[in-house]
Design an enzyme around this catalytic site. Structure first.
Site, PDB file in Angstrom:
ATOM      1  N   TYR A   1       0.863  -1.187   0.000  1.00  0.00           N
ATOM      2  CA  TYR A   1       0.000   0.000   0.000  1.00  0.00           C
ATOM      3  C   TYR A   1       0.896   1.233   0.000  1.00  0.00           C
ATOM      4  CZ  TYR A   1       0.814  -0.341   5.080  1.00  0.00           C
ATOM      5  OH  TYR A   1       1.384  -0.454   6.327  1.00  0.00           O
TER       6      TYR A   1
ATOM      7  N   HIS B   1       5.689   3.053   5.100  1.00  0.00           N
ATOM      8  CA  HIS B   1       5.683   2.245   6.311  1.00  0.00           C
ATOM      9  C   HIS B   1       6.924   1.366   6.312  1.00  0.00           C
ATOM     10  CE1 HIS B   1       3.682  -0.078   3.170  1.00  0.00           C
ATOM     11  NE2 HIS B   1       4.006  -1.184   3.818  1.00  0.00           N
TER      12      HIS B   1
END
Length: 338
Positions: A272, A276
């Site tokens: 996604y 992160h």
């Protein structure tokens, strides 16, 4: 395991990956926080349509099913359910053999014997991840596919990959729900609230938090607009250093796992597109930790210190499914160059 939060639920995709395992990408199915109260599945009935994927080694199966067929909609709705046997909890495993365990003998020969052992309820849970309602993209995502390696130049990213990604409807609202404390606030292990250089650290879906062997946490940056490795410049070094240092410190404090026992890395391509970082136990073969996808955070920091435009110019190699339209686009560009 001492000092760990109880197992809770969360939906992300995963994805994965790899997930490459249902990864934190499975979050698209919901944003509610985990709870110890009795719960029900978010649908009624489940008629198996297809086994999308299964692994005897990983003790996991991915099912596509039709649900809510009794609601008046004769066609029902699509759902994906992922069933995974959970790892043994070392501190409780002796309970399996005490007293009079329920056994079924398979064979016995001299000093060797094999049984089927039927554990008590509290030691026989199955991790269940639900994606509902599921779209065709979800069905394709979890279906076993052949992979191909592709090399993406900096120009390929700007002219092919980025426009392709921008043309897709890739919702990351579940990420913002976490950052805004609208979901999973009770699962946050650590937070640096700085809007530019801060992040939250949260257990990944692939870890049930019952043992350290497969420890897996995700650091999600507060700053929006950083999609992936390709966006990183020296401007982001304070953020990256904070994630590396403070993430390791938080894991040491909570789980007593030192930094030299952690693998800290980014995925490219990510599952996604909001920056992160993955923190996994060094001995755990986590999905997506192979050389064709994982980039160690310490090395990323060093690369940016040496070359401010490293990730805008470098050719990156990664794997894509053979049915991924992006693979076709990149292969075509590669053929034209040759």
């Amino acid at each position: 395991m001492a000092d760990t939060a109880p197992q809770l639920k969360r939906k992300r995709e995963q994805e994965a990956e790899e997930a490459e395992t249902p990864s934190t990408e499975e979050k698209e199915a919901g944003v509610g926080n985990g709870t110890s109260a009795p719960v029900r599945l978010p649908f009624s009935g489940f008629r198996v349509q297809k086994v999308l994927r299964e692994s005897a080694r990983d003790k996991i199966i991915f099912l596509h099913g039709k649900v809510n067929e009794d609601s008046g909609d004769t066609h029902g709705e699509d759902a994906v359910v992922i069933l995974e046997k959970t790892p043994f909890q070392v501190e409780h495993v002796a309970q399996l053999l005490t007293g009079s365990p329920e056994l079924k003998l398979q064979f016995s020969n001299d000093i060797y014997s094999t049984y089927n052992l039927f554990p008590p309820r509290h030691l026989s849970d199955i991790k269940t991840t639900v994606v509902y309602p599921a779209t065709e993209k979800h069905l394709q995502k979890y279906m076993r596919q052949d992979l191909r390696l592709i090399r993406e130049t900096g120009d390929d990213y700007r002219t092919i990959t980025l426009p392709y990604l921008e043309s897709q409807s890739l919702s990351i609202q579940w990420v913002y729900n976490i950052l805004d404390k609208k979901a999973e606030a009770d699962r946050i292990v650590f937070e640096n609230p700085d809007p530019s250089d801060g992040f939250v650290l949260i257990p990944d879906l692939k870890w049930n938090q019952q043992q350290l062997d497969d420890l897996y946490l995700i650091a999600i940056c507060h700053r929006r607009g950083i999609r992936s490795l390709r966006d990183l410049t020296p401007e982001h070094l304070p953020l990256l250093r904070n994630i590396l240092r403070e993430g390791q410190e938080a894991i040491l404090k909570r789980y007593q796992v030192t930094g030299d026992r952690l693998r800290v890395y980014l995925h490219y391509l990510p599952s996604y597109y909001h920056l992160h970082v993955h923190f996994t136990a060094l001995g755990f073969e986590a999905p997506g930790s192979g050389v064709e996808r994982a980039h160690l955070l310490a090395q990323v920091i060093e690369n940016l210190e040496c070359d401010p435009k490293h990730y805008q110019q470098r050719t990156l190699t990664f794997a894509l499914r053979t049915d991924d339209p992006l693979l076709q686009l990149l292969q075509k560009a590669q053929q034209e160059r040759n």
